[in-house]
Design a protein around this motif. Structure first.
Motif, PDB file in Angstrom:
ATOM      1  N   ALA A 106      -6.865   4.631  11.650  1.00 47.36           N
ATOM      2  CA  ALA A 106      -6.699   5.514   9.607  1.00 47.36           C
ATOM      3  C   ALA A 106      -7.012   4.323   9.313  1.00 47.36           C
ATOM      4  CB  ALA A 106      -5.221   6.234   9.446  1.00 47.36           C
ATOM      5  N   PRO A 107      -7.912   5.037   8.053  1.00 46.04           N
ATOM      6  CA  PRO A 107      -8.017   3.372   7.499  1.00 46.04           C
ATOM      7  C   PRO A 107      -7.059   3.518   5.895  1.00 46.04           C
ATOM      8  CG  PRO A 107      -9.829   5.420   6.978  1.00 46.04           C
ATOM      9  CD  PRO A 107      -8.489   5.852   7.710  1.00 46.04           C
ATOM     10  N   ARG A 108      -5.758   4.680   5.990  1.00 50.54           N
ATOM     11  CA  ARG A 108      -4.737   4.686   4.958  1.00 50.54           C
ATOM     12  C   ARG A 108      -3.892   5.777   5.342  1.00 50.54           C
ATOM     13  NH1 ARG A 108      -4.292   6.642  -1.081  1.00 50.54           N
ATOM     14  NH2 ARG A 108      -2.641   5.738  -1.408  1.00 50.54           N
ATOM     15  N   MET A 109      -2.650   4.701   5.752  1.00 50.10           N
ATOM     16  CA  MET A 109      -1.328   5.454   6.861  1.00 50.10           C
ATOM     17  C   MET A 109      -1.057   6.681   5.417  1.00 50.10           C
ATOM     18  SD  MET A 109      -0.062   4.966   9.010  1.00 50.10           S
ATOM     19  CE  MET A 109      -0.869   3.041   8.545  1.00 50.10           C
ATOM     20  N   HIS A 110      -0.552   7.831   6.430  1.00 51.52           N
ATOM     21  CA  HIS A 110       0.103   9.615   5.382  1.00 51.52           C
ATOM     22  C   HIS A 110       1.751   9.685   6.262  1.00 51.52           C
ATOM     23  CE1 HIS A 110       0.203  13.394   4.506  1.00 51.52           C
ATOM     24  NE2 HIS A 110      -1.232  13.753   3.488  1.00 51.52           N
ATOM     25  N   TRP A 111       2.382  10.002   5.390  1.00 57.90           N
ATOM     26  CA  TRP A 111       3.495  10.125   5.376  1.00 57.90           C
ATOM     27  C   TRP A 111       3.365  10.566   6.460  1.00 57.90           C
ATOM     28  CZ3 TRP A 111       7.618   7.842   3.810  1.00 57.90           C
ATOM     29  CH2 TRP A 111       7.679   6.998   2.245  1.00 57.90           C
ATOM     30  N   PHE A 112       2.884  11.468   6.903  1.00 55.78           N
ATOM     31  CA  PHE A 112       2.385  12.620   8.188  1.00 55.78           C
ATOM     32  C   PHE A 112       2.972  11.862   9.298  1.00 55.78           C
ATOM     33  CE2 PHE A 112       0.463  16.892   5.983  1.00 55.78           C
ATOM     34  CZ  PHE A 112       1.569  16.869   5.758  1.00 55.78           C
ATOM     35  N   ASP A 113       1.869  10.218   9.529  1.00 53.63           N
ATOM     36  CA  ASP A 113       2.323   9.946  10.028  1.00 53.63           C
ATOM     37  C   ASP A 113       3.332   8.484  10.234  1.00 53.63           C
ATOM     38  OD1 ASP A 113       0.106  11.395  11.365  1.00 53.63           O
ATOM     39  OD2 ASP A 113      -0.802   9.850   9.789  1.00 53.63           O
ATOM     40  N   GLU A 129       0.843  -1.171   0.154  1.00 48.81           N
ATOM     41  CA  GLU A 129       0.154   0.168   0.268  1.00 48.81           C
ATOM     42  C   GLU A 129       0.999   1.162   0.009  1.00 48.81           C
ATOM     43  OE1 GLU A 129      -2.714   1.651   3.487  1.00 48.81           O
ATOM     44  OE2 GLU A 129      -3.812   0.697   2.277  1.00 48.81           O
ATOM     45  N   THR A 130       1.011   2.221  -0.596  1.00 50.05           N
ATOM     46  CA  THR A 130       1.147   3.262  -1.012  1.00 50.05           C
ATOM     47  C   THR A 130       0.537   4.378   0.240  1.00 50.05           C
ATOM     48  OG1 THR A 130       1.535   3.476  -2.891  1.00 50.05           O
ATOM     49  CG2 THR A 130       1.384   5.524  -2.490  1.00 50.05           C
ATOM     50  N   PRO A 131       1.356   4.976   0.745  1.00 50.42           N
ATOM     51  CA  PRO A 131       1.136   5.855   2.095  1.00 50.42           C
ATOM     52  C   PRO A 131       0.710   7.094   1.421  1.00 50.42           C
ATOM     53  CG  PRO A 131       3.448   5.253   2.885  1.00 50.42           C
ATOM     54  CD  PRO A 131       2.586   4.663   1.132  1.00 50.42           C
ATOM     55  N   ILE A 132      -0.957   7.657   1.457  1.00 55.13           N
ATOM     56  CA  ILE A 132      -1.071   8.965   1.006  1.00 55.13           C
ATOM     57  C   ILE A 132       0.358  10.137   1.370  1.00 55.13           C
ATOM     58  CG2 ILE A 132      -3.047  10.756   1.787  1.00 55.13           C
ATOM     59  CD1 ILE A 132      -3.752   8.585   2.876  1.00 55.13           C
ATOM     60  N   SER A 133       0.385  11.236   0.400  1.00 50.11           N
ATOM     61  CA  SER A 133       1.650  12.010   0.122  1.00 50.11           C
ATOM     62  C   SER A 133       0.776  13.370  -0.079  1.00 50.11           C
ATOM     63  CB  SER A 133       2.597  11.108  -0.551  1.00 50.11           C
ATOM     64  OG  SER A 133       3.849  12.622  -0.900  1.00 50.11           O
ATOM     65  N   GLU A 134       1.252  14.416   0.435  1.00 48.45           N
ATOM     66  CA  GLU A 134       1.005  15.924  -0.233  1.00 48.45           C
ATOM     67  C   GLU A 134       1.842  15.633  -1.362  1.00 48.45           C
ATOM     68  OE1 GLU A 134      -1.116  17.711   1.726  1.00 48.45           O
ATOM     69  OE2 GLU A 134      -0.968  16.176   2.148  1.00 48.45           O
ATOM     70  N   ARG A 135       2.789  14.709  -2.303  1.00 48.55           N
ATOM     71  CA  ARG A 135       3.471  15.049  -3.449  1.00 48.55           C
ATOM     72  C   ARG A 135       3.042  13.682  -4.151  1.00 48.55           C
ATOM     73  NH1 ARG A 135       8.575  18.206  -3.621  1.00 48.55           N
ATOM     74  NH2 ARG A 135       8.829  19.491  -1.088  1.00 48.55           N
TER      75      ARG A 135
END
Length: 715
Positions: free
Chosen positions: A159-166, A135-141
């Protein structure tokens, strides 16, 4: 009256030469294509090296290791939970990866039980371990990388999906430990650490972990350096593994997770549908309203500058600007001093970031400052990358600026030097009075205003030079259009002309750097005749002075900015017409003039060969643009005449007041003439035409760019 700068005698203390520039690949177009492979190559080329240290030297930087008794208690708990075997402790479910034929994901799956078993014994632990390499983490880029595992903030467990912030600590795994596996892990963990640091304003540093077969290494990325430990065997070194994850868990125990690199002085908030930030600067809090420029954070080693517009600001003048204004007040008349302040971006507040009542500095993983041989700089292995076909421009004729082939010899030279110092950086923030639009953004709105803004920046340089200072970093991103006035900003590298202080090695785009600064030597001194019948030897020549920047180099940077405006763009009427305008021809000349690489002959030739420069302008620029910038060649020629006057008695340099006044007056005249010819011309980027995007018509309006201007700055 002339004031020649004559080199002191050999017996006297010579001032240090200016530090040589280093190209930054993350400012080039390859990195900005958002292609993952090209992005990694740019980041690796920028770094060039990492610091290798003993395992516990870096592990101790996380926080205190568990006491012997605490370590025994933790082992007992893991044995009771059947994670460790009794007597001769071994991991019960974790089998040596190289011995297994199952997938990499299945091979390292037992790590979840091991790491979780250790973290569960840490009071108030703020992270948990997760592994989802598919799974690809959510990214602002636009970032498609997928770490093999990570420590994640515990409050994001649902969280349903991981974010790079986390992501607190990214992991990369390989079943093998051969050179290819080690290199692949290195490249991937470096990219993950890079992405955390560029994407999240709340991060001060980040740890990472790689495992090849049984070899575990700990990584640290901060703005000073990239460090990695010598490997430990995670099957044999049970106690160090337990100690490592106990330390990581303990570092996350505070609500701010500051021990894992999160910044307690920055808070991420939601304002409507947008993410904003609250920055604490001294005793004040500033809330961002929009992002202006964050490309400074793209470099893993450097200042990591981010610029935002913000509200609720009060404060005092910044340190460097304060010194410059003091010099201006002392050396300029009242009228000139008032005008100088109008042409400098005003600073309200300049403070070091403090955490736990101490200045926030990058850690030193080596005890003491003395080199003891236990740590060393190691070059990053580019082997497989360099053996692959380079990504060329669409024309196939000229590599785009920023290619590894152009940069690597100069960049990798930093690994060869014997360096016995660990770079240190201090985290600081600046709050500006002014919010404006930089030249690089204004150019797409109004050419006339852009040239007027550039003239204002030149005016700021004039007062700076007259007060005895040089800027050393003039570019299209450092001049702002504020209320109809061009204002000079970014004084980070400014210094007094006769200063004996040498700055850190500079990094950044090479596009606007003076030729002599690029080559770090004086290039326009006269060539005297060789005495008849004698062989000229080096011993017969006077020792050359150490190279120092002067006001002519700043003015040449203005010329490069002026030239960049017309070679990187064309007018929209020409762009929309069906005539014979050749976009590729202009792009080829642009790439020769602005290769983004150090000491490229094409760039020097572009500036010094005036007849050829004039023919180039006439052959590739549109008629409408040429009518405005027809004096590009004259401007360059005048600069060269000034260099020759200054270096006429080399090694003495004749940098007198009359030369400064004359060159500034002529430069201002060239820009003023161009501004008068600009009329209502609007420009568009050549690269946008190559992408077949429709340029704006000259009657269309354009919204103010979201990344224009400056106000609050995180260093």
């Amino acid at each position: 009256m002339a004031t020649p700068h004559t080199p002191p005698s050999q017996k006297s203390q010579l001032p240090p030469p200016d530090t040589a520039p280093i190209a930054r690949h993350t400012s080039q177009s390859d990195y900005r294509t958002e292609d993952l492979k090209l992005g990694r190559e740019a980041v690796l080329a920028d770094l060039g090296r990492y610091l290798q240290v003993p395992f516990f030297s870096l592990a101790n930087c996380i926080g205190p290791m568990p006491s012997p008794q605490r370590l025994q208690d933790m082992r007992d708990d893991l044995i009771q939970r059947e994670i460790l075997t009794d007597n001769d402790p071994k991991w019960k479910a974790f089998i040596r990866p190289a011995n297994l034929k199952r997938s990499e994901e299945k091979t390292f799956e037992p790590l979840k039980e091991i790491i979780s078993g250790i973290l569960n014994q840490v009071p108030d632990c703020g992270v948990f371990y997760e592994s989802n390499p598919n799974e690809t983490p959510i990214s602002e880029r636009h970032n498609t990388s997928r770490p093999d595992g990570y420590l994640v903030r515990a409050n994001d467990r649902t969280a349903p999906r991981m974010h790079w912030f986390d992501i607190g600590v990214p992991f990369e795994f390989k079943k093998e430990r051969d050179a290819r596996a080690v290199q692949d892990n290195e490249h991937k963990i470096i990219w993950s650490l890079h992405n955390i640091m560029r994407e999240d304003p709340c991060r001060r540093f980040a740890f990472g972990i790689t495992i090849e077969d049984t070899q575990l290494r700990l990584w640290l990325s901060n703005r000073g350096f990239l460090a990695v430990t010598e490997p430990i065997d995670c099957f044999e070194d049970i106690d160090p593994v337990i100690s490592l994850f106990h330390a990581l868990g303990s570092a996350s125990a505070s609500t701010s997770l500051k021990g894992l690199g999160w910044d307690p002085t920055v808070e991420r908030i939601r304002v409507g549908e947008k993410t904003q930030y609250k920055f604490t600067v001294g005793d004040e809090v500033f809330t961002t309203t929009r992002e202006l420029a964050t490309y400074g954070a793209d470099s893993m080693v450097g200042r990591g500058t981010r610029v935002y517009a913000a509200t609720d600001a009060k404060g005092e003048t910044g340190e460097i600007v304060e010194k410059i204004l003091a010099s201006c007040e002392k050396k300029l008349g009242a009228e000139d001093f008032a005008d100088a302040k109008r042409h400098f971006v005003g600073v309200r507040l300049w403070k070091d970031v403090t955490i736990d009542d101490a200045s926030d500095e990058t850690v030193n993983p080596v005890a003491g400052d003395k080199y003891d041989g236990t740590w060393k700089w190691k070059p990053i292995d580019f082997g497989p990358i360099l053996s692959e076909r380079l990504h060329l421009s669409a024309t196939g004729d000229v590599p785009d600026s920023g290619k590894l082939s152009a940069f690597l010899p100069a960049q990798l030279g930093i690994v060869g030097r014997r360096e016995t110092r660990i770079p240190q950086r201090v985290h600081a923030r600046i709050v500006f009075h002014d919010v404006g639009i930089t030249v690089k953004d204004l150019v797409l709105i109004s050419l006339a205003d852009t040239l007027s803004c550039l003239s204002g920046g030149l005016k700021g340089l004039y007062y700076l030079h007259k007060a005895g200072w040089i800027h050393r970093d003039f570019s299209v991103g450092n001049v702002n259009w504020v209320g109809g006035i061009g204002k000079l900003g970014d004084f980070e590298y400014a210094k007094e002309i006769n200063s004996n202080i040498s700055h850190d090695v500079r990094t950044g785009t090479m596009h606007f750097m003076a030729i002599e600064v690029e080559h770090q030597r004086y290039l326009f001194q006269p060539r005297g005749p060789t005495p008849s019948g004698r062989t000229l030897r080096a011993a017969d020549l006077p020792p050359p002075p150490p190279f120092r920047m002067n006001f002519l180099h700043d003015i040449e940077s203005v010329w490069w900015a002026y030239t960049w405006i017309f070679f990187y763009h064309t007018d929209t009427i020409t762009a929309n017409s069906n005539d014979s305008f050749d976009v590729d021809a202009q792009l080829r000349q642009y790439q020769l003039a602005f290769p983004g690489a150090i000491c490229q002959g094409t760039r020097r030739d572009f500036f010094t060969r005036i007849p050829e420069l004039q023919r180039t302008c006439e052959s590739v620029l549109s008629d409408r643009c040429l009518d405005v910038c027809h004096n590009i060649g004259h401007f360059a020629s005048t600069l060269q005449d000034s260099y020759e006057k200054a270096e006429k008695k080399y090694p003495s340099l004749m940098l007198d007041d009359s030369l400064r006044e004359d060159m500034h007056a002529k430069a201002a005249e060239y820009l003023d003439d161009a501004q008068k010819e600009a009329g209502d011309i609007k420009l568009c980027r050549l690269l946008d035409l190559r992408k077949q995007k429709r340029p704006r018509e000259e009657g269309e309006t354009s919204p103010t760019p979201a990344n224009a201007g400056k106000r609050i700055r995180q260093g």
